[in-house]
Design a protein around this motif. Structure first.
Motif, PDB file in Angstrom:
ATOM      1  N   ASP A   1     -25.272 -51.439  11.049  1.00 18.33           N
ATOM      2  CA  ASP A   1     -24.055 -50.829  11.209  1.00 18.33           C
ATOM      3  C   ASP A   1     -23.567 -51.975  12.210  1.00 18.33           C
ATOM      4  O   ASP A   1     -23.841 -53.324  12.262  1.00 18.33           O
ATOM      5  CB  ASP A   1     -25.601 -50.508  12.478  1.00 18.33           C
ATOM      6  CG  ASP A   1     -24.160 -49.905  13.617  1.00 18.33           C
ATOM      7  OD1 ASP A   1     -23.362 -50.058  14.548  1.00 18.33           O
ATOM      8  OD2 ASP A   1     -24.944 -49.626  15.131  1.00 18.33           O
TER       9      ASP A   1
ATOM     10  N   ARG B   1     -37.097 -50.176  18.735  1.00 18.70           N
ATOM     11  CA  ARG B   1     -36.809 -48.870  18.947  1.00 18.70           C
ATOM     12  C   ARG B   1     -37.169 -48.466  17.252  1.00 18.70           C
ATOM     13  O   ARG B   1     -36.873 -48.743  16.026  1.00 18.70           O
ATOM     14  CB  ARG B   1     -35.342 -49.708  17.880  1.00 18.70           C
ATOM     15  CG  ARG B   1     -34.453 -50.355  19.238  1.00 18.70           C
ATOM     16  CD  ARG B   1     -32.958 -50.819  18.712  1.00 18.70           C
ATOM     17  NE  ARG B   1     -32.589 -49.129  17.843  1.00 18.70           N
ATOM     18  CZ  ARG B   1     -30.995 -50.097  17.433  1.00 18.70           C
ATOM     19  NH1 ARG B   1     -30.574 -50.968  18.305  1.00 18.70           N
ATOM     20  NH2 ARG B   1     -30.850 -48.666  17.202  1.00 18.70           N
ATOM     21  N   ARG B   2     -38.108 -47.446  17.647  1.00 16.68           N
ATOM     22  CA  ARG B   2     -38.918 -46.725  16.407  1.00 16.68           C
ATOM     23  C   ARG B   2     -37.967 -45.912  15.494  1.00 16.68           C
ATOM     24  O   ARG B   2     -37.848 -45.899  14.142  1.00 16.68           O
ATOM     25  CB  ARG B   2     -39.873 -45.841  16.185  1.00 16.68           C
ATOM     26  CG  ARG B   2     -41.317 -46.615  17.303  1.00 16.68           C
ATOM     27  CD  ARG B   2     -42.298 -47.383  16.554  1.00 16.68           C
ATOM     28  NE  ARG B   2     -42.676 -48.236  17.746  1.00 16.68           N
ATOM     29  CZ  ARG B   2     -43.962 -49.035  17.071  1.00 16.68           C
ATOM     30  NH1 ARG B   2     -43.295 -48.942  15.991  1.00 16.68           N
ATOM     31  NH2 ARG B   2     -44.423 -49.498  17.708  1.00 16.68           N
ATOM     32  N   GLU B   3     -36.293 -46.007  15.812  1.00 15.43           N
ATOM     33  CA  GLU B   3     -35.574 -44.418  14.834  1.00 15.43           C
ATOM     34  C   GLU B   3     -35.588 -45.674  13.950  1.00 15.43           C
ATOM     35  O   GLU B   3     -34.741 -45.915  12.555  1.00 15.43           O
ATOM     36  CB  GLU B   3     -34.747 -44.190  15.986  1.00 15.43           C
ATOM     37  CG  GLU B   3     -33.682 -45.362  15.676  1.00 15.43           C
ATOM     38  CD  GLU B   3     -34.556 -46.011  17.936  1.00 15.43           C
ATOM     39  OE1 GLU B   3     -33.384 -46.430  18.370  1.00 15.43           O
ATOM     40  OE2 GLU B   3     -35.127 -45.717  18.303  1.00 15.43           O
ATOM     41  N   LEU B   4     -36.063 -47.069  13.688  1.00 16.26           N
ATOM     42  CA  LEU B   4     -34.825 -47.979  12.953  1.00 16.26           C
ATOM     43  C   LEU B   4     -35.984 -48.254  11.776  1.00 16.26           C
ATOM     44  O   LEU B   4     -35.760 -48.425  10.781  1.00 16.26           O
ATOM     45  CB  LEU B   4     -34.661 -48.804  13.274  1.00 16.26           C
ATOM     46  CG  LEU B   4     -32.951 -49.817  14.083  1.00 16.26           C
ATOM     47  CD1 LEU B   4     -33.895 -51.273  15.044  1.00 16.26           C
ATOM     48  CD2 LEU B   4     -32.228 -49.142  13.703  1.00 16.26           C
ATOM     49  N   ARG B   5     -37.322 -47.177  12.154  1.00 16.27           N
ATOM     50  CA  ARG B   5     -37.972 -46.679  11.107  1.00 16.27           C
ATOM     51  C   ARG B   5     -38.772 -48.586   9.979  1.00 16.27           C
ATOM     52  O   ARG B   5     -39.077 -48.536   8.652  1.00 16.27           O
ATOM     53  CB  ARG B   5     -37.306 -46.134   9.878  1.00 16.27           C
ATOM     54  CG  ARG B   5     -37.307 -45.030  10.898  1.00 16.27           C
ATOM     55  CD  ARG B   5     -36.529 -43.735   9.481  1.00 16.27           C
ATOM     56  NE  ARG B   5     -37.362 -43.477   8.520  1.00 16.27           N
ATOM     57  CZ  ARG B   5     -36.635 -43.074   6.896  1.00 16.27           C
ATOM     58  NH1 ARG B   5     -35.241 -41.935   7.079  1.00 16.27           N
ATOM     59  NH2 ARG B   5     -37.345 -42.803   6.957  1.00 16.27           N
ATOM     60  N   ASN B   6     -38.963 -49.186  10.678  1.00 15.90           N
ATOM     61  CA  ASN B   6     -38.710 -51.069  10.390  1.00 15.90           C
ATOM     62  C   ASN B   6     -38.110 -51.316   8.819  1.00 15.90           C
ATOM     63  O   ASN B   6     -38.768 -51.438   8.333  1.00 15.90           O
ATOM     64  CB  ASN B   6     -40.414 -50.812   9.669  1.00 15.90           C
ATOM     65  CG  ASN B   6     -41.115 -51.567   9.759  1.00 15.90           C
ATOM     66  OD1 ASN B   6     -40.743 -53.076  11.141  1.00 15.90           O
ATOM     67  ND2 ASN B   6     -42.482 -52.494   8.736  1.00 15.90           N
TER      68      ASN B   6
ATOM     69  N   THR C   1     -30.326 -51.073   8.916  1.00 13.48           N
ATOM     70  CA  THR C   1     -29.886 -49.686   7.972  1.00 13.48           C
ATOM     71  C   THR C   1     -28.864 -50.302   9.083  1.00 13.48           C
ATOM     72  O   THR C   1     -28.688 -51.314  10.429  1.00 13.48           O
ATOM     73  CB  THR C   1     -30.344 -48.587   9.160  1.00 13.48           C
ATOM     74  OG1 THR C   1     -31.775 -48.233   9.302  1.00 13.48           O
ATOM     75  CG2 THR C   1     -29.426 -47.710   9.338  1.00 13.48           C
TER      76      THR C   1
END
Length: 737
Positions: free
Chosen positions: A490, A480-485, A488
């Motif tokens: 949730d 999941r690239r949207e997690l930006r390594n 976050t």
């Protein structure tokens, strides 16, 4: 120098002249008295026959000797009289000073004194006089009641604080009744009446004496110190101006007379009263900028003890906080226990209180408040989530310090934000029943050797599950690239927090294959933060070897977020790794007080919430919030994380190949080895890998096993590390993957 010499000579001359004058006067008195006595003796001799008369010279000597004796005796009597007068004056002055100094403590007795005198006089009059005891009792009842009412309206009501008025009124009523009953009591009942008076006054005065600290007795040189007026603000509830003023003025006077005087331990300093709240008096210490005392000296245990002794305050009731000015220090005196009632978890999102986990926005910081500073300015908090990572925390404290209650407070807050709590207790579950019952997963712990009874110890399983969760989260970050390594928050992807009570027992426990579990958790290192995994460890030690199992990496990971709570710990040998600026932990009050050495207010004392005073058990508070559920990635990985014992060609844990292993699980200590075949290794490297086996070995030990030099063994080991067939531990030893 000439001026000093002149003054000295003048003083010596004055003393000599005074002594000479005294001697001359005494000689004149002796001569005058001797002449008088000589004349009397001559007249007596004239009445005797001539042959019986004494020589006039002998008579003069006798008269002079008697005169000298009489004058000396007169001087002795005069001196004794003067000494007696001075002693009586001093005793009278001391009694007056003692009464004045203890006027607050003597107040209940002074209130009862006129009633006692009146009642005793009425008893004597009724017993030995001719009046009617019943009539005298009636008159005394009316008179004492009227006088008490008038005294209350004119003086007592305005001087007695509200908190004591009910008992004061009850005492006045009892005194009136006692006075009226005295004429009716026979002489045989006097002892009982006086005992009732003394006992009743003492009972009603107990709360008064508890509230009024005894003034500090000061030496004459201290009492003579001139101080500026102490400005006392409006009193806190239950306390009056006079009480605060006496306490504050006594401490300031003692400071300047005993500590700040010339030659004193803090020479040239000044102490200024800042203010008070319901439980703390605050002062400002201003050090002499030209002196040799610095604020580092005030942190020392010996100086702390000297200040407590000089001011008459218990050592654990004083705390000191540095300021931006190196010559200015804040001193706080804990007057009484602060109110720390617990009404539920306090969780902050970007510094603002929230009422639900659903109010936490992605990318925000999340804090769980676990204590409030005694001055009422701010709080101590565990920064759980910050800058895309989950932070760990370390709690240091000895027996009775309150660290278990602090962990329970944190656990309630973690349950509030929806964190998954894994719990292991180095005491085998004896520390906290709430965590033992309400954590999402509890792991058993045993101090026995790993091979004794694996079913009673699940430390290995805990490390395996942490490793599996990290691998699952790591794969998710790649997918999941949207997690930006980064992590976050949730609620559907909750953080995982491992609570370790008596963590030194867990970290220092030996593995079956060698090494400690501290080294195992240390291998996870900083990766846990971005993967949403954190540790909250509580221990009685803070030492690399005896606390963290020899793993500096584990220590760094636990302190990376600057979350550190230092509570009372009397044993100094256990705190050698704390910063030098940390206050002395053996001076902290027990049961919930502490410092945060890595925070912005590292030397400010805080107090945790009193869970016991809330009327509810910690487990009930935890049960108020729905438990979180692990996300599918982690839950699936944990469900398949039953690794077998690692061999030289092991592929590690978390994969499908390990899911069917039987028996107790073993932790996979390191990430999976690269797919290197045995054919790619040289003969020497293969022999070195086989010699490593399952234990950690140093190059020297391996050289002895292989019969080669240490340099040759180190060369083979470095090659195995480069080919990901071995790993180098922090202590310099090597271990096969």
């Amino acid at each position: 120098m000439q001026v000093t010499s002149t003054h000295t000579e003048a003083a010596d001359t004055t003393v000599a002249d005074t002594a000479a004058d005294t001697t001359a006067q005494r000689a004149i008195q002796i001569d005058q008295l001797a002449q008088k006595l000589h004349q009397e003796r001559l007249q007596a001799e004239q009445r005797k026959p001539p042959e019986q008369r004494t020589n006039p010279t002998v008579l003069w000597r006798q008269a002079h000797r008697e005169a000298r004796t009489q004058v000396r005796n007169e001087v002795i009597r005069a001196r004794a009289k003067e000494a007696t007068r001075k002693a009586a004056t001093n005793v009278y002055a001391d009694v007056r000073a003692a009464v004045h100094r203890n006027r607050q403590q003597l107040a209940p007795w002074l209130l009862a004194a006129p009633y006692a005198a009146t009642g005793e006089a009425a008893h004597l009059l009724a017993t030995y006089g001719s009046g009617s005891p019943l009539g005298m009792s009636a008159v005394l009842a009316a008179t004492s009641a009227g006088a008490s009412y008038a005294a209350w309206r004119r003086r007592l009501a305005s001087r007695i604080p509200t908190a004591f008025r009910a008992k004061a009124q009850a005492g006045l009523g009892g005194l009136c009744g006692w006075t009226a009953a005295m004429p009716l009591v026979p002489p045989s009942g006097q002892a009982g009446m006086w005992l009732s008076l003394i006992g009743g006054t003492a009972y009603l005065g107990l709360s008064w004496w508890r509230k009024h600290d005894h003034p500090i007795p000061l030496a004459d040189d201290v009492a003579a110190v001139e101080l500026p007026a102490v400005d006392v603000p409006s009193p806190a509830s239950g306390e009056d101006d006079d009480t605060t003023h006496i306490r504050v003025h006594g401490i300031i006077q003692a400071w300047h007379g005993r500590l700040a005087r010339k030659g004193g331990p803090i020479e040239g300093s000044t102490l200024t009263y800042v203010g008070s709240n319901t439980s703390v008096d605050e002062y400002e210490i201003q050090l002499d900028r030209d002196g040799s005392i610095t604020r580092e000296h005030l942190r020392q245990k010996q100086m702390h003890a000297r200040i407590a002794l000089a001011t008459g305050v218990l050592e654990n009731k004083l705390s000191f906080e540095d300021t931006d000015d190196p010559a200015r220090i804040i001193m706080r005196h804990l007057v009484k226990e602060p109110s720390t009632s617990y009404d539920g978890p306090i969780v902050l999102c970007d510094g603002k209180p929230i009422h639900s986990r659903w109010e936490i926005t992605p990318g925000s910081t999340v804090d769980i408040v676990y204590g409030h500073y005694l001055d009422g300015r701010g709080h101590a908090a565990y920064r759980v989530i910050d800058a895309g990572s989950v932070n760990s925390m370390f709690v240091l404290g000895g027996t009775g310090s309150g660290k278990t209650k602090l962990l329970e407070c944190l656990a309630i807050g973690l349950r509030f934000i929806g964190a998954v709590i894994w719990y292991i207790d180095g005491q085998g579950g004896a520390s906290s029943a709430a965590l033992d019952d309400h954590a999402h997963r509890r792991f058993q712990f045993s101090k026995d050797d790993p091979g004794d009874d694996p079913g009673e110890d699940q430390t290995d399983q805990l490390a395996t599950m942490v490793n599996a969760a990290m691998q699952a989260r790591n794969r998710e970050l790649r997918e999941r690239r949207e997690l930006r390594n980064r992590y976050t928050y949730d609620p559907a992807r909750p953080p995982i927090i491992v609570l370790l009570e008596e963590a030194h027992e867990v970290f220092c426990k030996k593995q079956a294959g060698g090494g400690t579990y501290g080294e195992v958790f240390g291998q996870f290192g900083q990766q846990t933060r971005k993967l949403g995994v954190g540790f909250v460890a509580a221990s009685q030690d803070f030492d690399l070897t005896s606390t963290f199992g020899g793993s500096a990496r584990l220590r760094s990971a636990l302190l990376a977020g600057s979350n550190f709570a230092a509570m009372r710990l009397p044993d100094k040998s256990r705190i050698g790794m704390l910063p030098a600026s940390t206050p002395a932990l053996d001076t902290i009050p027990p049961k919930g007080y502490g410092f945060s050495p890595f925070s912005a207010r590292e030397s400010a004392l805080w107090r945790t919430a009193n869970l016991d005073a809330s009327g509810r058990e910690p487990g009930e508070w935890m049960a108020d919030h729905d438990p979180a559920e692990l996300d599918a990635h982690v839950a699936d990985a944990i469900g398949h994380s039953r690794p077998t014992a690692p061999a030289a060609g092991s592929t590690g844990a978390g994969g499908a190949g390990a899911s069917g292993a039987d028996g107790p699980p073993r932790v996979v200590r390191f990430p999976a080895a690269a797919a290197t075949t045995v054919d790619e290794l040289t003969d020497g490297q293969r022999r070195a890998l086989a010699a490593l086996g399952g234990d950690a070995k140093s190059p020297t030990t391996l050289a002895e096993l292989l019969g080669i030099t240490r340099q040759g063994a180190a060369k083979h080991l470095d090659a195995l590390v480069a080919k990901r067939r071995a790993v180098k531990l922090e202590d310099g030893r090597y271990m096969a993957r």
